[in-house]
Design a protein around this motif. Sequence first.
Motif, PDB file in Angstrom:
ATOM      1  N   ALA A 536       0.832  -1.203   0.000  1.00  0.00           N
ATOM      2  CA  ALA A 536       0.000   0.000   0.000  1.00  0.00           C
ATOM      3  C   ALA A 536       0.866   1.252   0.000  1.00  0.00           C
ATOM      4  O   ALA A 536       0.564   2.243  -0.664  1.00  0.00           O
ATOM      5  CB  ALA A 536      -0.939  -0.005   1.199  1.00  0.00           C
ATOM      6  N   LEU A 537       1.982   1.193   0.755  1.00  0.00           N
ATOM      7  CA  LEU A 537       2.928   2.309   0.764  1.00  0.00           C
ATOM      8  C   LEU A 537       3.572   2.493  -0.606  1.00  0.00           C
ATOM      9  O   LEU A 537       3.714   3.617  -1.095  1.00  0.00           O
ATOM     10  CB  LEU A 537       4.016   2.083   1.809  1.00  0.00           C
ATOM     11  N   VAL A 538       3.968   1.393  -1.220  1.00  0.00           N
ATOM     12  CA  VAL A 538       4.618   1.464  -2.533  1.00  0.00           C
ATOM     13  C   VAL A 538       3.669   2.103  -3.551  1.00  0.00           C
ATOM     14  O   VAL A 538       4.057   3.008  -4.304  1.00  0.00           O
ATOM     15  CB  VAL A 538       5.044   0.059  -3.012  1.00  0.00           C
ATOM     16  N   LYS A 539       2.419   1.660  -3.560  1.00  0.00           N
ATOM     17  CA  LYS A 539       1.461   2.176  -4.542  1.00  0.00           C
ATOM     18  C   LYS A 539       1.063   3.618  -4.232  1.00  0.00           C
ATOM     19  O   LYS A 539       0.948   4.453  -5.154  1.00  0.00           O
ATOM     20  CB  LYS A 539       0.227   1.278  -4.566  1.00  0.00           C
ATOM     21  N   ALA A 540       0.832   3.917  -2.962  1.00  0.00           N
ATOM     22  CA  ALA A 540       0.463   5.284  -2.595  1.00  0.00           C
ATOM     23  C   ALA A 540       1.581   6.255  -2.950  1.00  0.00           C
ATOM     24  O   ALA A 540       1.330   7.365  -3.441  1.00  0.00           O
ATOM     25  CB  ALA A 540       0.156   5.366  -1.100  1.00  0.00           C
ATOM     26  N   ARG A 541       2.815   5.830  -2.708  1.00  0.00           N
ATOM     27  CA  ARG A 541       3.962   6.678  -3.046  1.00  0.00           C
ATOM     28  C   ARG A 541       4.040   6.895  -4.554  1.00  0.00           C
ATOM     29  O   ARG A 541       4.273   8.020  -5.026  1.00  0.00           O
ATOM     30  CB  ARG A 541       5.229   6.023  -2.508  1.00  0.00           C
ATOM     31  N   MET A 618      -6.170   9.500   5.221  1.00  0.00           N
ATOM     32  CA  MET A 618      -5.310   8.395   5.640  1.00  0.00           C
ATOM     33  C   MET A 618      -5.727   7.156   4.855  1.00  0.00           C
ATOM     34  O   MET A 618      -6.862   7.044   4.395  1.00  0.00           O
ATOM     35  CB  MET A 618      -5.368   8.163   7.146  1.00  0.00           C
ATOM     36  N   PHE A 619      -4.761   6.256   4.666  1.00  0.00           N
ATOM     37  CA  PHE A 619      -5.046   5.056   3.881  1.00  0.00           C
ATOM     38  C   PHE A 619      -4.630   3.810   4.647  1.00  0.00           C
ATOM     39  O   PHE A 619      -3.753   3.844   5.523  1.00  0.00           O
ATOM     40  CB  PHE A 619      -4.380   5.114   2.503  1.00  0.00           C
ATOM     41  N   ASP A 620      -5.271   2.711   4.302  1.00  0.00           N
ATOM     42  CA  ASP A 620      -5.135   1.457   5.039  1.00  0.00           C
ATOM     43  C   ASP A 620      -4.019   0.599   4.444  1.00  0.00           C
ATOM     44  O   ASP A 620      -3.984   0.369   3.233  1.00  0.00           O
ATOM     45  CB  ASP A 620      -6.462   0.700   4.966  1.00  0.00           C
ATOM     46  N   THR A 621      -3.119   0.119   5.321  1.00  0.00           N
ATOM     47  CA  THR A 621      -2.062  -0.801   4.867  1.00  0.00           C
ATOM     48  C   THR A 621      -2.542  -2.239   4.833  1.00  0.00           C
ATOM     49  O   THR A 621      -1.847  -3.117   4.297  1.00  0.00           O
ATOM     50  CB  THR A 621      -0.854  -0.715   5.800  1.00  0.00           C
ATOM     51  N   HIS A 626      -1.673  -6.542  15.367  1.00  0.00           N
ATOM     52  CA  HIS A 626      -0.789  -7.475  16.067  1.00  0.00           C
ATOM     53  C   HIS A 626       0.422  -7.874  15.213  1.00  0.00           C
ATOM     54  O   HIS A 626       1.358  -8.489  15.723  1.00  0.00           O
ATOM     55  CB  HIS A 626      -1.560  -8.717  16.515  1.00  0.00           C
ATOM     56  N   LEU A 627       0.407  -7.523  13.919  1.00  0.00           N
ATOM     57  CA  LEU A 627       1.560  -7.792  13.051  1.00  0.00           C
ATOM     58  C   LEU A 627       2.338  -6.511  12.785  1.00  0.00           C
ATOM     59  O   LEU A 627       2.884  -6.306  11.705  1.00  0.00           O
ATOM     60  CB  LEU A 627       1.098  -8.419  11.730  1.00  0.00           C
ATOM     61  N   GLU A 628       2.388  -5.663  13.779  1.00  0.00           N
ATOM     62  CA  GLU A 628       3.080  -4.375  13.646  1.00  0.00           C
ATOM     63  C   GLU A 628       4.502  -4.558  13.164  1.00  0.00           C
ATOM     64  O   GLU A 628       5.037  -3.746  12.402  1.00  0.00           O
ATOM     65  CB  GLU A 628       3.049  -3.650  14.997  1.00  0.00           C
ATOM     66  N   GLY A 629       5.142  -5.650  13.581  1.00  0.00           N
ATOM     67  CA  GLY A 629       6.519  -5.893  13.167  1.00  0.00           C
ATOM     68  C   GLY A 629       6.660  -6.033  11.667  1.00  0.00           C
ATOM     69  O   GLY A 629       7.684  -5.665  11.081  1.00  0.00           O
ATOM     70  N   GLU A 630       5.640  -6.547  11.008  1.00  0.00           N
ATOM     71  CA  GLU A 630       5.680  -6.670   9.551  1.00  0.00           C
ATOM     72  C   GLU A 630       5.696  -5.300   8.892  1.00  0.00           C
ATOM     73  O   GLU A 630       6.328  -5.094   7.855  1.00  0.00           O
ATOM     74  CB  GLU A 630       4.473  -7.468   9.081  1.00  0.00           C
ATOM     75  N   PHE A 631       4.952  -4.335   9.484  1.00  0.00           N
ATOM     76  CA  PHE A 631       4.929  -2.980   8.931  1.00  0.00           C
ATOM     77  C   PHE A 631       6.298  -2.327   9.087  1.00  0.00           C
ATOM     78  O   PHE A 631       6.839  -1.745   8.151  1.00  0.00           O
ATOM     79  CB  PHE A 631       3.837  -2.167   9.620  1.00  0.00           C
ATOM     80  N   GLY A 632       6.825  -2.395  10.323  1.00  0.00           N
ATOM     81  CA  GLY A 632       8.214  -2.018  10.539  1.00  0.00           C
ATOM     82  C   GLY A 632       8.475  -0.577  10.895  1.00  0.00           C
ATOM     83  O   GLY A 632       9.594  -0.247  11.305  1.00  0.00           O
ATOM     84  N   PHE A 633       7.497   0.308  10.756  1.00  0.00           N
ATOM     85  CA  PHE A 633       7.719   1.717  11.060  1.00  0.00           C
ATOM     86  C   PHE A 633       7.245   2.011  12.486  1.00  0.00           C
ATOM     87  O   PHE A 633       6.359   1.331  13.012  1.00  0.00           O
ATOM     88  CB  PHE A 633       7.006   2.604  10.050  1.00  0.00           C
ATOM     89  N   PRO A 634       7.800   3.044  13.119  1.00  0.00           N
ATOM     90  CA  PRO A 634       7.481   3.312  14.528  1.00  0.00           C
ATOM     91  C   PRO A 634       6.017   3.685  14.730  1.00  0.00           C
ATOM     92  O   PRO A 634       5.361   4.203  13.803  1.00  0.00           O
ATOM     93  CB  PRO A 634       8.412   4.467  14.890  1.00  0.00           C
ATOM     94  N   PRO A 635       5.485   3.460  15.927  1.00  0.00           N
ATOM     95  CA  PRO A 635       4.061   3.731  16.217  1.00  0.00           C
ATOM     96  C   PRO A 635       3.645   5.182  15.985  1.00  0.00           C
ATOM     97  O   PRO A 635       2.482   5.430  15.718  1.00  0.00           O
ATOM     98  CB  PRO A 635       3.929   3.350  17.701  1.00  0.00           C
ATOM     99  N   ASP A 636       4.592   6.122  16.111  1.00  0.00           N
ATOM    100  CA  ASP A 636       4.211   7.517  15.897  1.00  0.00           C
ATOM    101  C   ASP A 636       4.089   7.870  14.414  1.00  0.00           C
ATOM    102  O   ASP A 636       3.833   9.019  14.045  1.00  0.00           O
ATOM    103  CB  ASP A 636       5.194   8.469  16.570  1.00  0.00           C
TER     104      ASP A 636
END
Length: 849
Positions: A536-541, A618-621, A626-636
């Motif tokens: 989603a990040l790749v496409k949004a970018r 805002m857009f949905d990844t 619970h799979l926050e580690g897969e996203f990899g970016f900080p909570p803020d």
Amino acid sequence: MVKRSLLSIVLAVLLVTGLSPAGLEAAGPGAAAGGGPADVEALAAEAASALSRRLYKAAAERMEAMLARDPSLAPRVAPLLAYAYERNGERERGLKLLAGSRKARYALARAAITGAPLRLDGLEREVARTGLFFVDVGLASGVSGMGLESAVRRKALERALKDAFLSLVAEPGKKELSRFNDNILSSADSYYLSHYIFSTGEGRGFFRFAVVVFIDMGALTDTLESYGMIKARRKSTLQVGLLTRKGSDRLRKMLLSSLRSAGFNAVDMGAGALNPETMKTKGSIVVEISESPRVAGTVLGSNFKSIECVVEFAVVNGNNGVVITRLKGSHSLVHLNEEAGKEAAVKLAYEKVADTLRATLSDIGKRMGEEIASGALPPIELSVADSVEIFSNIYKSYAEEPFASVRLVNNSEREIRGVKVTLMVKDYMDFPSERLIERMAPGQKRTVELTAVFNNRVLELTENTLLQSEIVVTYYDGAESRSVTAALPIHVYEKHALVWDDKAKIASFITPRDPVVSTFASMAVREYNFPYINQALVKARAVFEALGVLGVTYIADPTPYATVSSDTTIVDHVQYPRETLERKGGDCDDLVSLFGAALESLGIKVMPVDAPSHLFIMFDTSIPEHLEGEFGFPPDMYVVHDGTIWVPFETTLVGSSFLLAWEKGVENYGKWGGEAAFVDPRKAWKKYLPATLPPAEFKGEVSKAAIEKVFGGELEELRRRRVRRLAARYLDLGEKGLAQAVIVYGENGLVDDALALARKLDASGALTPDTANNIGNVHFLKGDYEKALGYYRMAREKDATDPGILVNMARAYLKLGDRERAREVFAEAMAMDAGVKEKYLKVYVELGQ
């Protein structure tokens, strides 16, 4: 040398001398027959031929083609085209074509179509009724110059006057024809208003002219009545009282004169509030008049004032004070003098609705006149509320959500069944909406809410427009079928207009199915294959930076969102995504709509975020919390909504880097998150469906190469940020932690970083089998197969029971070209674990086994 034809010379004379009487519009090059290209004149000849045969649709098509080729022909074509529309049953279309022009020729055509009285400069009398006649005139070629002009006028007038006579006296006898020729034709100028040449032709020894002639039908009718050729017209016996409820006396006096000229029994009731109990209104209709001229501001800081006026007419049943119908007209203008400007605005607003008002009063007189005049009340009485407003961009919502209501009263002493209420707006609805009331008890009052299925022609309105809808109530009074009709004014805002009373309305501008938007979005993302961050990040970018490459920029609205979003009396202007793409700019709501529509077309959910003074998105990844580690970016850097990770984003930074817009979106959310309202398009679309726009294609060009040329390195920066955060969790956990960090860097394609950590592990001299194996994997990814094989051997020495290490060794041998050794090692692995062959089938095939 090319010789000019005699006809062209004659036309030149006619165009210079003109054909209209003093005070009326003079004929000129744009209004008479000559001056256009050959194909335009051919179309004019075809239109004239069709009109002569009363083929009005065919004639209209030819005249439309003439205007399409040369819009400057409008003074010549528009009056006749409007007449053709009216004859073909498209009266409103004809009037719309003539609207806005104050030229005499347009005014004459309007009066001919509507039957309204007319007063023109240069005429001492008011024309009660105007007739438009289209006639053919043939003249011998020997006539020229001013003689030809006079002959065209005389013959055209005689022909038109005869047609007018026959339209009023259906079957004249010898006596009537004789009197017409002797007494009326001899004084033809008494009935003449104006004429002009529409087209010309030339034959052997003669000229042919197709001429439009305007005749004073009111004067002709009076003459025919005086001779007893037609029955005298009955003046309306139904009294129409005029009462000024708000404003000055000028509008009431204007209307009084107009209605009396049209044969209405109109009386002046002065000013004040209507009270049927104290006023003598029984047996009459009362028209309550309101005018509201106001200065809306100055123009660009000058002394010129922007003046607006709304006039309203409430047509009331004088027997009980019930409003039968309401009509509204409005006009805006710029004037230096405030009072003169207000007076002009009132007059022009009145003129926009005057014809409809007279027609409405006439219709009420025909349907209800005797009943009202007798003082009786109809069995079922219909009254409408004030005029209503609709917004064309959410036209689909009115199919489900009522936007107007009417009030019904059963005035009889018996139950009435099968009361049907229909609403229709000509041209903008394909079929009427309908409500059925099975029964109404005696004296029962009922409010009926109305819906409407508008077609997408409402999107063709380029300015705010007042439409008159027709409401018809049908019912049975015993065995007799009866009906009552009323007009409900509907003020339609053009497709860009929006009031932010419900923020969910923005969903109607998010158009993911628009092929212009979906093609652009697909083109922006199609070459990207970057598996190291969320897709989603790749496409949004890609979409965001593609907008920057196309030159789309943020353009501040003169009335900022902070103002319009909190004041529901202000009408905002919002663009459709395809328009923002084409115009290469928009404000915050325009850019949110475009970015949101593009992502939705790619299957990425979006939600506009309404902050107290700003709109972002805002857009949905689609990554569960619970799979926050897969996203990899900080909570803020993200928001958790409905259990998944969403990215706040600031679209007004289009043209800047994706990361900067992301960070600004996060900042916005941190600033306003507690006060923000989220608009979920999927929920909003249930009420505010996106408009069905006309077919169109995306005409731009977007490529990965173009995006990366301007915004290169962004994906790499995003990958590094993500991987560094993922790896950082392991760096303080000793050798096992470092070994895991090596895997993280390696799996995400950052081989050099993985090697740097591997060297630290190697320097410690105490490598576990797994660590040695993973360091070998890093060297393998780097292409150094000898070093990779060395670490695999080291891992093998430390753990001789792991078949995976043997498989890695086989892969390294293959890369080094030692197929036999590779087969041997792979055979050892299979002997150790029978599942190796299936698990590593690709390696097995490569070994040729």
